[in-house]
Motif scaffolding. Structure first.
Motif, PDB file in Angstrom:
ATOM      1  N   VAL A  75     -10.286 -10.008  -6.679  1.00 32.72           N
ATOM      2  CA  VAL A  75      -9.551 -11.277  -6.723  1.00 32.72           C
ATOM      3  C   VAL A  75      -8.112 -10.968  -6.320  1.00 32.72           C
ATOM      4  O   VAL A  75      -7.495 -10.045  -6.863  1.00 32.72           O
ATOM      5  N   PHE A  76      -7.591 -11.713  -5.349  1.00 34.61           N
ATOM      6  CA  PHE A  76      -6.231 -11.515  -4.876  1.00 34.61           C
ATOM      7  C   PHE A  76      -5.424 -12.792  -5.046  1.00 34.61           C
ATOM      8  O   PHE A  76      -5.982 -13.898  -5.094  1.00 34.61           O
ATOM      9  N   ARG A  77      -4.105 -12.639  -5.119  1.00 36.32           N
ATOM     10  CA  ARG A  77      -3.242 -13.819  -5.251  1.00 36.32           C
ATOM     11  C   ARG A  77      -3.333 -14.651  -3.979  1.00 36.32           C
ATOM     12  O   ARG A  77      -3.096 -14.138  -2.873  1.00 36.32           O
ATOM     13  N   PRO A  78      -3.658 -15.934  -4.077  1.00 39.11           N
ATOM     14  CA  PRO A  78      -3.869 -16.759  -2.875  1.00 39.11           C
ATOM     15  C   PRO A  78      -2.688 -16.783  -1.911  1.00 39.11           C
ATOM     16  O   PRO A  78      -2.869 -16.686  -0.706  1.00 39.11           O
ATOM     17  N   GLY A  79      -1.470 -16.916  -2.438  1.00 40.99           N
ATOM     18  CA  GLY A  79      -0.312 -17.019  -1.557  1.00 40.99           C
ATOM     19  C   GLY A  79      -0.119 -15.794  -0.682  1.00 40.99           C
ATOM     20  O   GLY A  79       0.277 -15.900   0.487  1.00 40.99           O
ATOM     21  N   THR A  80      -0.403 -14.616  -1.218  1.00 41.52           N
ATOM     22  CA  THR A  80      -0.261 -13.381  -0.450  1.00 41.52           C
ATOM     23  C   THR A  80      -1.239 -13.359   0.711  1.00 41.52           C
ATOM     24  O   THR A  80      -0.874 -13.018   1.850  1.00 41.52           O
ATOM     25  N   ILE A  81      -2.482 -13.722   0.456  1.00 39.13           N
ATOM     26  CA  ILE A  81      -3.500 -13.725   1.511  1.00 39.13           C
ATOM     27  C   ILE A  81      -3.165 -14.782   2.554  1.00 39.13           C
ATOM     28  O   ILE A  81      -3.319 -14.562   3.760  1.00 39.13           O
ATOM     29  N   SER A  89       5.255  -7.472   2.449  1.00 39.53           N
ATOM     30  CA  SER A  89       4.617  -8.563   1.700  1.00 39.53           C
ATOM     31  C   SER A  89       3.104  -8.593   1.879  1.00 39.53           C
ATOM     32  O   SER A  89       2.418  -9.358   1.194  1.00 39.53           O
ATOM     33  N   ASP A  90       2.555  -7.790   2.790  1.00 43.46           N
ATOM     34  CA  ASP A  90       1.107  -7.735   3.001  1.00 43.46           C
ATOM     35  C   ASP A  90       0.479  -6.802   1.979  1.00 43.46           C
ATOM     36  O   ASP A  90       1.062  -5.771   1.606  1.00 43.46           O
ATOM     37  N   LEU A  91      -0.723  -7.138   1.550  1.00 40.92           N
ATOM     38  CA  LEU A  91      -1.423  -6.334   0.558  1.00 40.92           C
ATOM     39  C   LEU A  91      -2.525  -5.528   1.236  1.00 40.92           C
ATOM     40  O   LEU A  91      -3.283  -6.062   2.050  1.00 40.92           O
ATOM     41  N   LEU A  92      -2.610  -4.247   0.893  1.00 41.85           N
ATOM     42  CA  LEU A  92      -3.591  -3.347   1.501  1.00 41.85           C
ATOM     43  C   LEU A  92      -4.492  -2.731   0.444  1.00 41.85           C
ATOM     44  O   LEU A  92      -4.121  -2.604  -0.727  1.00 41.85           O
ATOM     45  N   ILE A  93      -5.684  -2.343   0.890  1.00 43.83           N
ATOM     46  CA  ILE A  93      -6.568  -1.487   0.111  1.00 43.83           C
ATOM     47  C   ILE A  93      -6.420  -0.081   0.680  1.00 43.83           C
ATOM     48  O   ILE A  93      -6.631   0.134   1.874  1.00 43.83           O
TER      49      ILE A  93
END
Length: 799
Positions: free
Chosen positions: A339-345, A302-306
């Motif tokens: 811009v990232f989805r707030p809930g994910t961050i 569920s974590d977002l990476l670059i």
């Protein structure tokens, strides 16, 4: 949110009193927490001129300086900095002044030479961590002038509390917009024009976004020929004033623009990015990633990476990776603005206990349209402070473009809600100054296009709220609203809040006093009661060691209330608490599972001191009666009580159940545990599952029956039974015999005639009634006699 007044004035020409500004912002919903001077600790430091500098006769590393600070007398100051020299302008802390950290400057002798002050480095002044030598000031600084004036340091900073819905105010620009709105002032935007050259950036870097819902926009600018170093003094000191630590010219620019425009940015060392590619995609479940702070972190899917072409390089929206960090040797920079989805961050930052200024903004939402302004502003500043060349173009991927939001607005409806008569001109002007576009082609229902930075404006009522706060909530007259309740709501399922309120009303009505405790307790409190340890949720940053874990039961809190009251001389307690308890649950989004529990605690005499009865202590029957009373109040029927062995903190203990479902426990707190809380009498507690009570209560169907119109006939029966025979067994047997006309059975008395015999007398009152006529004594006596005969046959009792 710390806002520098001088920085704010670069956006809006406010020249009024700072307290008036804070008061007006407070009335707009941006509460002023305080006003302070970030450099108050160096207010006594002045500019000095080193007229002479010679070696100390008794030291190889000390220098003896003659310093002019504008008082007409040269000061002799011993300095250990290697870079001090004659002719310099330097900051001097004179005798009697105090530096950051509480260091007081006094007259001293260093190896026999008097020293009448201190020549300071940046670290000693609290301006940075640099301490290789003293701070050398520009020659233009006037001798004797306060250092804060000479360096043009920020002297007034406002500490403003920003509510979670106003993410647009987490910047100087956001507060400037509110200031311009409040005082009718013009807004000046910073210069963002970028001088570009060289290759086209789009040919040097490819972007790929796996899911547009997780990352609607990603932009990058490329800079070449970067010279790393310190940022200009004005930038470093301004960042220090608002609570940020200067690092390097490139990193400081990203922080500066974040504080200025509210959009977080990140700079990568482009030479460390493999494959000339940036990809935004979720992490692989269980993978390890090392962030800029040097900590290795285990990630979830569920974590977002670059990612670059081969590996992850940043934890999106939270923190960059150590493997792409800007360093002293960096010459090529990739500047990210996304811009990232707030809930994910939010989930990632909370789970990893890794809050940052960037995540604080991303998890509340950022201006997608304004992202271009931020990346251009940062690129311009980076070119100015590092001599870099900005390559042509902005590399952009926008799988989910911003959709302009248009809301209908009815001024009449707004006035009805607010109880005001706002004029159309006021509404039009307010919306326009907020950045909205107003279409009045339909006079009854305007179309209002809200600006992209106002993510909180989601519906018509939000626009009404904006007019209310600009008009002044304090100016709206207080009028009691007209409340009308429709019969349509009758029979609807009762909500959680209403059900909890019902229980609290019952508890207060039976003489219990409500306590409200923190959800935090200590590990030792749970250990003392032998509560299970594997399901506890530890607090990452507890306020104290006594509050370092979320409670898994209400008992520890109630026992602490008991201990506190006994210490204050109040030994007769009838307490209840309706609260949540928490258990670790890895399958939950928040890693926590919550349950609502009702705890009841009894201690001390059954009656108050002025009650004309013997002062007997409360016992099992008192606690059991309260539980039965609650079930009766909720129309759940009579609960069942069964002995419970091996309870962790109650002995004796019984399980409370209904319809085969266990609803809680009831019993006496073990003597050693009660003694640990200074209790010298028995402590009785009940712990009930409110979630299950509510489910049972909701499932009950309300039935109405006419009130009885004919009088009852009552008969009492007293039976002598063995001590081990439960009174409930006798009552249940009477009901099973089903005497005709029987309406209810209640036990009204218990008597033990001889202490040496294991027998007792139980008296039951039976109520007979006919729904259509008045019963005769003869009829009742006949049925009552049958019941008595059956009772004597079924149970080992006698009359």
């Amino acid at each position: 949110m710390l806002i520098s007044l001088s920085w704010l004035r670069e956006f809006v020409p406010y020249e009024g009193d700072v307290q008036n500004l804070g008061d007006r912002l407070t009335m707009l919903g941006l509460e002023l927490e305080g006003i302070h001077d970030p450099f108050a600790e160096i207010a006594q430091v002045v500019v000095g001129h080193v007229t002479e500098c010679a070696r100390h006769p008794e030291s190889d590393h000390l220098s003896v300086c003659s310093v002019d600070i504008g008082t007409g007398e040269l000061l002799s100051i011993v300095c250990g900095a290697p870079n001090v020299a004659a002719g310099q302008k330097v900051p001097v802390a004179p005798v009697g002044s105090t530096l950051p950290g509480g260091l007081q400057i006094k007259k001293a002798k260093l190896r026999g030479v008097p020293s009448m002050g201190m020549i300071c480095s940046e670290r000693e002044l609290g301006l940075s961590e640099a301490h290789e030598g003293i701070l050398v000031l520009p020659d233009s600084c006037g001798v004797g002038r306060p250092l804060t004036e000479a360096l043009n340091l920020e002297r007034t900073v406002l500490d403003i509390s920003i509510t979670p819905n106003r993410a647009d105010c987490l910047s100087v620009l956001g507060i400037a917009r509110e200031t311009a709105l409040a005082f009718g002032l013009p807004l000046t935007m910073p210069s963002c024009a970028v001088e570009e050259g060289g290759e086209d950036a789009a040919g040097l870097l490819a972007l790929e976004i796996a899911d547009g819902e997780l990352c609607p926009l990603y932009q990058a600018r490329l800079l070449s020929g970067v010279r790393m170093g310190k940022a200009p003094d004005w930038m470093r000191y301004r960042l220090t004033a608002v609570g940020l630590r200067p690092i390097s010219n490139i990193v400081d620019v990203t922080n500066y623009v974040m504080m200025e425009l509210g959009h977080p940015l990140h700079a990568f060392d482009r030479d460390l990015l493999a494959g000339a590619k940036i990809r935004v995609a979720p992490a692989i479940d269980g993978m390890l990633f090392t962030t800029l702070d040097g900590q290795e972190r285990k990630l979830l899917a569920s974590d977002l990476l670059i990612w670059d072409g081969e590996k992850p390089v940043a934890l999106a929206g939270v923190m960059g990776g150590l493997n792409s960090e800007i360093g002293d040797g960096t010459t090529e920079v990739a500047l990210e603005c996304a811009v990232f989805r707030p809930g994910t961050i939010r989930r990632t930052a909370r789970r990893l206990a890794l809050p940052s200024e960037a995540s604080y903004r991303f998890e509340r939402g950022v201006d997608q349209v304004g992202a271009r302004l931020a990346v251009d502003r940062a690129a311009r500043l980076m070119a100015e402070v590092s001599g870099a060349r900005v390559l042509r173009g902005v590399v952009t991927a926008e799988p989910k473009p911003w959709t302009t939001r248009v809301h209908g607005f009815r001024l009449g409806r707004c006035n009805d809600l607010l109880g005001l008569e706002l004029a159309p001109e006021f509404a039009r002007e307010t919306f326009t100054r907020m950045g909205c576009l107003v279409d009045e082609s339909d006079a009854a229902r305007w179309s209002v296009t809200t600006p992209p930075w106002r993510l909180d404006l989601e519906r018509e009522v939000d626009l009404s709220e904006e007019l209310a706060r600009v008009y002044g909530v304090d100016r709206i007259p207080a009028v009691l609203p007209r409340v009308a309740k429709s019969l349509d709501v009758v029979g609807r399922e009762e909500g959680e809040f209403a059900f909890n309120r019902r229980i609290k009303a019952w508890a207060s009505g039976v003489g219990l006093r409500e306590v409200v405790n923190y959800s935090f307790v200590g590990q030792k409190d749970l250990d003392l009661l032998c509560l299970e340890g594997g399901c506890r949720i530890a607090i990452a940053n507890p306020l104290t060691e006594e509050q370092n874990v979320l409670r898994t039961a209400v008992a520890p809190s109630l026992l602490q209330n008991l201990k506190h009251n006994i210490a204050q001389g109040n030994a007769r307690l009838r307490l209840f608490e309706l609260a949540r308890v928490y258990f670790e649950d890895q399958d939950s989004e928040t890693r926590a599972r919550e349950h609502t529990r009702l705890g009841i605690l009894l201690h001390g005499p059954r009656f108050a001191e002025d009650w004309p009865w013997p002062l007997e202590d409360a016992d099992y029957l008192d606690a059991k009666g309260l539980v039965e009373g609650l079930f009766e109040h909720l129309k759940l029927g009579r609960p069942e009580f069964a002995a419970l062995d091996g309870h962790c903190f109650l002995e004796p203990a019984v399980a409370v159940s209904l319809e085969g479902k266990t609803l809680g426990t009831l019993g006496r707190v073990k003597a050693d545990m009660a003694d640990a809380h200074h209790a010298r009498r028995e402590v009785w507690m009940a712990d009930l599952d409110v979630d299950l009570l509510r489910a049972l209560h909701t499932a009950r169907k309300v039935e109405f029956r006419p009130l009885p119109t004919f009088p009852p006939v009552r008969r009492d029966v007293t039976v002598t039974c063995p001590g081990g025979l439960a009174a409930e067994s006798v009552r249940r047997t009477i009901q099973e015999l089903r005497p005709q006309f029987l309406e209810s059975v209640e036990m009204v008395d218990l008597f033990t005639p001889a202490p040496d015999k294991d027998e007792r007398n139980l008296t039951f009152r039976l109520t007979y009634r006919h729904s259509a006529r008045t019963l005769k004594d003869k009829e009742v006596d006949k049925e009552h006699g049958k019941m008595v005969d059956g009772l004597l046959q079924k149970l080992p009792v006698r009359l």
